[in-house]
Motif scaffolding. Structure first.
Motif, PDB file in Angstrom:
ATOM      1  N   ASP A  68     103.724  65.756 -50.017  1.00 18.71           N
ATOM      2  CA  ASP A  68     102.941  66.015 -51.321  1.00 18.71           C
ATOM      3  C   ASP A  68     104.215  66.685 -52.120  1.00 18.71           C
ATOM      4  OD1 ASP A  68     101.521  67.267 -53.162  1.00 18.71           O
ATOM      5  OD2 ASP A  68     100.249  68.204 -52.587  1.00 18.71           O
ATOM      6  N   TYR A  69     104.669  65.504 -52.354  1.00 20.74           N
ATOM      7  CA  TYR A  69     105.800  65.610 -54.218  1.00 20.74           C
ATOM      8  C   TYR A  69     105.800  64.705 -54.518  1.00 20.74           C
ATOM      9  CZ  TYR A  69     107.563  61.959 -50.832  1.00 20.74           C
ATOM     10  OH  TYR A  69     108.257  61.258 -49.957  1.00 20.74           O
ATOM     11  N   GLY A  70     103.950  64.822 -55.377  1.00 19.38           N
ATOM     12  CA  GLY A  70     103.548  64.971 -56.891  1.00 19.38           C
ATOM     13  C   GLY A  70     103.249  62.563 -56.444  1.00 19.38           C
ATOM     14  N   HIS A  71     104.046  62.333 -57.661  1.00 19.13           N
ATOM     15  CA  HIS A  71     103.264  60.794 -57.966  1.00 19.13           C
ATOM     16  C   HIS A  71     104.737  60.208 -56.880  1.00 19.13           C
ATOM     17  CE1 HIS A  71     102.463  57.146 -59.554  1.00 19.13           C
ATOM     18  NE2 HIS A  71     104.202  56.951 -60.334  1.00 19.13           N
ATOM     19  N   LYS A  72     105.610  60.552 -56.722  1.00 15.30           N
ATOM     20  CA  LYS A  72     106.475  60.035 -56.016  1.00 15.30           C
ATOM     21  C   LYS A  72     105.727  59.876 -54.929  1.00 15.30           C
ATOM     22  CE  LYS A  72     110.135  57.239 -54.982  1.00 15.30           C
ATOM     23  NZ  LYS A  72     110.993  55.758 -55.407  1.00 15.30           N
ATOM     24  N   GLY A  73     105.619  61.163 -54.234  1.00 14.14           N
ATOM     25  CA  GLY A  73     105.105  61.251 -52.526  1.00 14.14           C
ATOM     26  C   GLY A  73     103.695  60.495 -52.466  1.00 14.14           C
ATOM     27  N   VAL A  74     102.896  60.118 -53.186  1.00  8.07           N
ATOM     28  CA  VAL A  74     101.531  59.274 -53.641  1.00  8.07           C
ATOM     29  C   VAL A  74     102.203  57.318 -53.560  1.00  8.07           C
ATOM     30  CG1 VAL A  74      99.790  58.095 -54.835  1.00  8.07           C
ATOM     31  CG2 VAL A  74     100.237  61.031 -55.241  1.00  8.07           C
ATOM     32  N   LEU A  75     102.870  57.643 -54.230  1.00  2.19           N
ATOM     33  CA  LEU A  75     103.691  55.545 -53.527  1.00  2.19           C
ATOM     34  C   LEU A  75     104.635  55.755 -52.773  1.00  2.19           C
ATOM     35  CD1 LEU A  75     105.916  55.260 -57.178  1.00  2.19           C
ATOM     36  CD2 LEU A  75     103.470  54.328 -56.810  1.00  2.19           C
ATOM     37  N   SER A  76     105.208  56.938 -52.177  1.00  2.00           N
ATOM     38  CA  SER A  76     105.641  56.642 -50.585  1.00  2.00           C
ATOM     39  C   SER A  76     104.595  56.145 -49.707  1.00  2.00           C
ATOM     40  CB  SER A  76     106.922  57.800 -50.695  1.00  2.00           C
ATOM     41  OG  SER A  76     107.670  57.773 -51.196  1.00  2.00           O
ATOM     42  N   VAL A  77     103.861  57.111 -49.517  1.00  2.00           N
ATOM     43  CA  VAL A  77     102.630  57.206 -48.146  1.00  2.00           C
ATOM     44  C   VAL A  77     101.964  55.869 -48.602  1.00  2.00           C
ATOM     45  CG1 VAL A  77     102.704  59.568 -48.055  1.00  2.00           C
ATOM     46  CG2 VAL A  77     100.954  58.357 -49.363  1.00  2.00           C
ATOM     47  N   ILE A  78     101.583  55.195 -49.745  1.00  2.00           N
ATOM     48  CA  ILE A  78     100.971  54.391 -49.819  1.00  2.00           C
ATOM     49  C   ILE A  78     101.825  52.942 -48.990  1.00  2.00           C
ATOM     50  CG2 ILE A  78     100.164  51.721 -51.889  1.00  2.00           C
ATOM     51  CD1 ILE A  78      98.577  54.467 -51.352  1.00  2.00           C
ATOM     52  N   ASP A  79     103.033  53.043 -49.490  1.00  2.00           N
ATOM     53  CA  ASP A  79     103.468  51.455 -49.004  1.00  2.00           C
ATOM     54  C   ASP A  79     103.626  51.978 -47.564  1.00  2.00           C
ATOM     55  OD1 ASP A  79     105.527  49.155 -50.470  1.00  2.00           O
ATOM     56  OD2 ASP A  79     107.364  50.671 -50.537  1.00  2.00           O
ATOM     57  N   GLY A 421     110.093  50.048 -50.115  1.00  2.00           N
ATOM     58  CA  GLY A 421     109.906  51.159 -50.169  1.00  2.00           C
ATOM     59  C   GLY A 421     109.949  51.646 -51.702  1.00  2.00           C
ATOM     60  N   GLU A 422     108.736  51.385 -52.861  1.00  2.00           N
ATOM     61  CA  GLU A 422     109.076  51.940 -54.215  1.00  2.00           C
ATOM     62  C   GLU A 422     107.432  51.818 -54.506  1.00  2.00           C
ATOM     63  OE1 GLU A 422     112.134  51.217 -56.815  1.00  2.00           O
ATOM     64  OE2 GLU A 422     112.932  49.859 -55.203  1.00  2.00           O
ATOM     65  N   GLY A 423     106.901  51.761 -53.843  1.00  2.00           N
ATOM     66  CA  GLY A 423     105.578  51.202 -54.029  1.00  2.00           C
ATOM     67  C   GLY A 423     104.425  50.102 -53.503  1.00  2.00           C
ATOM     68  N   PHE A 424     104.587  48.848 -53.685  1.00  2.00           N
ATOM     69  CA  PHE A 424     104.095  47.900 -54.359  1.00  2.00           C
ATOM     70  C   PHE A 424     103.232  47.275 -53.862  1.00  2.00           C
ATOM     71  CE2 PHE A 424     107.281  49.866 -57.471  1.00  2.00           C
ATOM     72  CZ  PHE A 424     106.384  49.626 -59.123  1.00  2.00           C
ATOM     73  N   ALA A 425     104.397  46.889 -52.634  1.00  2.00           N
ATOM     74  CA  ALA A 425     103.544  46.096 -51.941  1.00  2.00           C
ATOM     75  C   ALA A 425     102.130  45.973 -50.995  1.00  2.00           C
ATOM     76  CB  ALA A 425     104.487  46.551 -50.039  1.00  2.00           C
ATOM     77  N   TRP A 426     101.764  47.364 -50.653  1.00  2.00           N
ATOM     78  CA  TRP A 426     100.589  47.550 -49.766  1.00  2.00           C
ATOM     79  C   TRP A 426      99.245  47.135 -51.473  1.00  2.00           C
ATOM     80  CZ3 TRP A 426      96.027  51.481 -51.179  1.00  2.00           C
ATOM     81  CH2 TRP A 426      95.198  51.008 -50.110  1.00  2.00           C
ATOM     82  N   PHE A 427      99.488  47.502 -52.911  1.00  2.00           N
ATOM     83  CA  PHE A 427      98.638  47.281 -53.730  1.00  2.00           C
ATOM     84  C   PHE A 427      98.833  45.731 -54.081  1.00  2.00           C
ATOM     85  CE2 PHE A 427     100.101  51.419 -55.877  1.00  2.00           C
ATOM     86  CZ  PHE A 427      98.342  51.833 -55.208  1.00  2.00           C
ATOM     87  N   ASP A 428     100.184  44.670 -53.745  1.00  2.00           N
ATOM     88  CA  ASP A 428      99.814  43.636 -53.668  1.00  2.00           C
ATOM     89  C   ASP A 428      99.015  43.359 -52.377  1.00  2.00           C
ATOM     90  OD1 ASP A 428     101.237  43.411 -55.933  1.00  2.00           O
ATOM     91  OD2 ASP A 428     103.337  43.075 -55.022  1.00  2.00           O
ATOM     92  N   LEU A 429      98.964  43.298 -51.063  1.00  2.00           N
ATOM     93  CA  LEU A 429      98.040  42.668 -50.608  1.00  2.00           C
ATOM     94  C   LEU A 429      96.970  43.175 -50.626  1.00  2.00           C
ATOM     95  CD1 LEU A 429      99.943  44.815 -46.557  1.00  2.00           C
ATOM     96  CD2 LEU A 429      99.893  42.512 -47.341  1.00  2.00           C
ATOM     97  N   LYS A 430      96.178  43.738 -51.227  1.00  2.00           N
ATOM     98  CA  LYS A 430      95.211  43.872 -51.585  1.00  2.00           C
ATOM     99  C   LYS A 430      94.913  42.627 -52.586  1.00  2.00           C
ATOM    100  CE  LYS A 430      92.177  47.731 -51.735  1.00  2.00           C
ATOM    101  NZ  LYS A 430      92.252  49.334 -52.517  1.00  2.00           N
ATOM    102  N   ARG A 431      95.459  42.886 -53.878  1.00  2.00           N
ATOM    103  CA  ARG A 431      95.187  42.475 -54.534  1.00  2.00           C
ATOM    104  C   ARG A 431      95.530  39.884 -54.352  1.00  2.00           C
ATOM    105  NH1 ARG A 431      99.343  39.290 -58.047  1.00  2.00           N
ATOM    106  NH2 ARG A 431     100.822  40.284 -57.693  1.00  2.00           N
ATOM    107  N   LEU A 432      96.274  40.042 -53.254  1.00  2.00           N
ATOM    108  CA  LEU A 432      96.670  38.755 -53.595  1.00  2.00           C
ATOM    109  C   LEU A 432      95.737  38.328 -52.100  1.00  2.00           C
ATOM    110  CD1 LEU A 432     100.318  38.649 -53.611  1.00  2.00           C
ATOM    111  CD2 LEU A 432      98.566  38.262 -55.404  1.00  2.00           C
ATOM    112  N   SER A 433      94.821  39.592 -51.206  1.00  2.00           N
ATOM    113  CA  SER A 433      93.682  39.156 -50.490  1.00  2.00           C
ATOM    114  C   SER A 433      94.644  38.503 -49.215  1.00  2.00           C
ATOM    115  CB  SER A 433      93.799  37.807 -50.733  1.00  2.00           C
ATOM    116  OG  SER A 433      91.895  38.075 -51.666  1.00  2.00           O
ATOM    117  N   LYS A 434      95.208  39.158 -49.048  1.00  2.00           N
ATOM    118  CA  LYS A 434      96.784  39.303 -48.074  1.00  2.00           C
ATOM    119  C   LYS A 434      96.312  40.688 -47.173  1.00  2.00           C
ATOM    120  CE  LYS A 434     100.583  36.240 -49.111  1.00  2.00           C
ATOM    121  NZ  LYS A 434     100.106  35.343 -48.644  1.00  2.00           N
ATOM    122  N   GLY A 435      96.287  40.073 -45.436  1.00  2.00           N
ATOM    123  CA  GLY A 435      95.878  41.024 -44.502  1.00  2.00           C
ATOM    124  C   GLY A 435      97.732  42.037 -44.440  1.00  2.00           C
ATOM    125  N   VAL A 436      97.513  43.118 -43.458  1.00  2.00           N
ATOM    126  CA  VAL A 436      97.848  43.755 -42.977  1.00  2.00           C
ATOM    127  C   VAL A 436      98.458  42.794 -41.466  1.00  2.00           C
ATOM    128  CG1 VAL A 436      98.905  45.930 -41.699  1.00  2.00           C
ATOM    129  CG2 VAL A 436      97.558  45.502 -43.981  1.00  2.00           C
TER     130      VAL A 436
END
Length: 481
Positions: A68-79, A421-436
């Motif tokens: 938990d180091y703020g907004h950057k922390g959220v972006l980090s764990v999401i990636d 590592g900058e917080g965008f790839a997982w959101f794109d997986l969801k948006r583009l209907s791609k799985g892990v």
């Protein structure tokens, strides 16, 4: 506890008492009379600075420990929840990497919920206090920033706790806290309508505003937020227009600057970030502690690496490839590291504890614009934009001749490489209907991360935190476990 939404009562009095030590050092809260907000630009700016200070401060939510180091922390764990970032040994962020942190009773669901709803509450104080038609240019700029942040924070929450926009506009998303804090979950369509409204108004309000530093938001940042939202909403011509406008005042990084560690928010591509110094640093609970393999901290000796498929997708003439070690590992600055270890993020400050946080880079806008153009029947324009940035990273890159799905795939692959590592790839997986997909032949994911998650699986939704449900049963139904 009374039946009240935590969004209402969250950290009650935080704005005018003790949001964090860093907040207090910005402007002592006892000196700010709420009545001054909206009439005094100094008092209102102090409140806004407090929001930005909290966004880069550690352990302010009381949840998630040293991740938990703020907004950057959220972006980090999401990636860490996508395919491309690997955690070699479970550490801070590991609950997200192995997907055990998304359930309602885990503090990792509380972390983003409290991070963003707390600050939505605070920026609402500014928005509600400043006349939308004020003649004071400074107050108008401050209100515009607050609107941009409110829209963006709702966007972050909607992507984490709600389904994607396209095809799900009638499904439940998150509660809206704008003119009135709602105790119930609104639909995806309603949430995005509010997000779009806030950001459109912010872009207009920030016309001509000059911010004192990149820690704050100007029109280009609001346009970047709006471009990302339009991409999510499938409004592709609008996404391309906003992305192009947002990037015009920024130049792409040189090879030397790209490979310099991403620790200085003043570098050319930084649109928005946080200035960390000796007085503010909490190094053990920080981005570089967890993602800088070359420094002392949780990643020390090599704990964050790149998925081998993405590494292999990079051309040998692409200088970004040198930010990662290959299949044999290697030696860097006298230390031997294992295969595929990242060297991308390195805090190069004098004592290696004061590296800035970079939230948003202008390079993102090239990929939003390219994808949006391709999906607006302008594939030639999309290829031009993709070439503009990729040829800067790889001098041997040949302009793409691909069309249709193959062109989109190339754009997204280049985006994953650039923004790893900058917080965008997982959101794109969801948006583009791609799985892990991590459990493949030759996978370099460790056992606890080697699994696949199909499109539409409930694990792409964080559950609403149990504390919120206990306080406000009206927020149910929760997302499935």
């Amino acid at each position: 506890m009374n039946k009240k939404n935590i969004i209402y009562i969250l950290l009650a009095g935080a704005l005018f008492s003790s949001c964090s030590k860093d907040y207090l050092t910005v402007d002592p809260q006892s000196t700010i009379n709420p009545d001054q907000l909206g009439s005094s630009s100094a008092a209102t700016l102090g409140t806004l600075r407090g929001v930005f200070a909290t966004l880069r401060s550690a352990t302010t939510t009381g949840y998630a420990g040293h991740e938990d180091y703020g907004h950057k922390g959220v972006l980090s764990v999401i990636d860490l929840m996508g395919n491309d970032v690997i955690m070699e040994n479970l550490n801070w962020g590991g609950f997200n990497y192995n997907y055990t942190g998304r359930v309602s009773t885990n503090s990792r669901t509380h972390f983003p919920w409290f991070t963003y709803y707390t600050q939505i509450k605070n920026v609402n104080t500014i928005i509600n206090s400043v006349d939308a038609n004020t003649d004071d240019a400074e107050l108008r700029g401050i209100r515009g920033q607050a609107l941009a942040l409110r829209g963006y924070f709702h966007f972050m929450l909607a992507r984490i706790f709600g389904p994607t926009f396209v095809g799900h506009t009638s499904d439940l998303s998150i509660p809206i806290n704008a003119d009135t804090a709602l105790p119930n979950r609104s639909t995806v369509g309603e949430v995005y309508a509010q997000i779009e409204k806030d950001l459109v108004e912010a872009v207009a309000a920030l016309e001509g505003y000059t911010r004192p530093s990149k820690e704050m938001v100007d029109q280009s940042v609001a346009q970047a937020f709006l471009a990302d939202v339009y991409l999510e909403m499938g409004k592709y011509p609008e996404a391309a227009e906003q992305a192009n406008a947002a990037r015009q005042s920024y130049t792409l990084l040189s090879e030397a600057d790209w490979k310099n560690g991403f620790y200085d928010m003043n570098q050319a591509e930084t649109m928005w970030g946080a200035d960390i110094n000796a007085e503010l640093t909490t190094f053990v609970a920080s981005f570089f502690s967890i993602f800088d393999n070359t420094n002392t901290g949780y990643a020390e000796g090599g704990n964050i690496s790149i998925d081998r498929r993405l590494y292999d997708a990079m051309s040998s003439t692409d200088y970004r490839k040198s930010a990662f070690l290959g299949s044999e590992g290697g030696v860097f600055s006298g230390t031997e590291y294992g295969p595929y270890i990242s060297l991308k993020f390195r805090d190069m400050t004098s004592d290696r504890t004061q590296g800035d946080y970079i939230y948003l880079r202008s390079s993102l806008l090239y990929y939003i614009e390219a994808e949006a153009l391709a999906k607006s029947n302008n594939e030639s324009g999309a290829r031009d934009v993709l070439f503009e940035i990729t040829s800067k990273r790889d001098p041997q890159y040949v302009k793409s001749t691909k069309t249709g799905a193959a062109l989109i795939e190339e754009i997204i692959t280049q985006k994953r490489i650039e923004l790893w590592g900058e917080g965008f790839a997982w959101f794109d997986l969801k948006r583009l209907s791609k799985g892990v997909v991590r459990n493949y032949a030759g996978s370099n994911h460790p056992t606890y991360g080697k699994f696949d998650i199909p499109v539409g699986d409930s694990r792409f939704l964080f559950m609403i935190p149990q504390a919120e449900v206990d306080s406000n049963p009206d927020i149910l139904p929760n997302n499935p476990q």
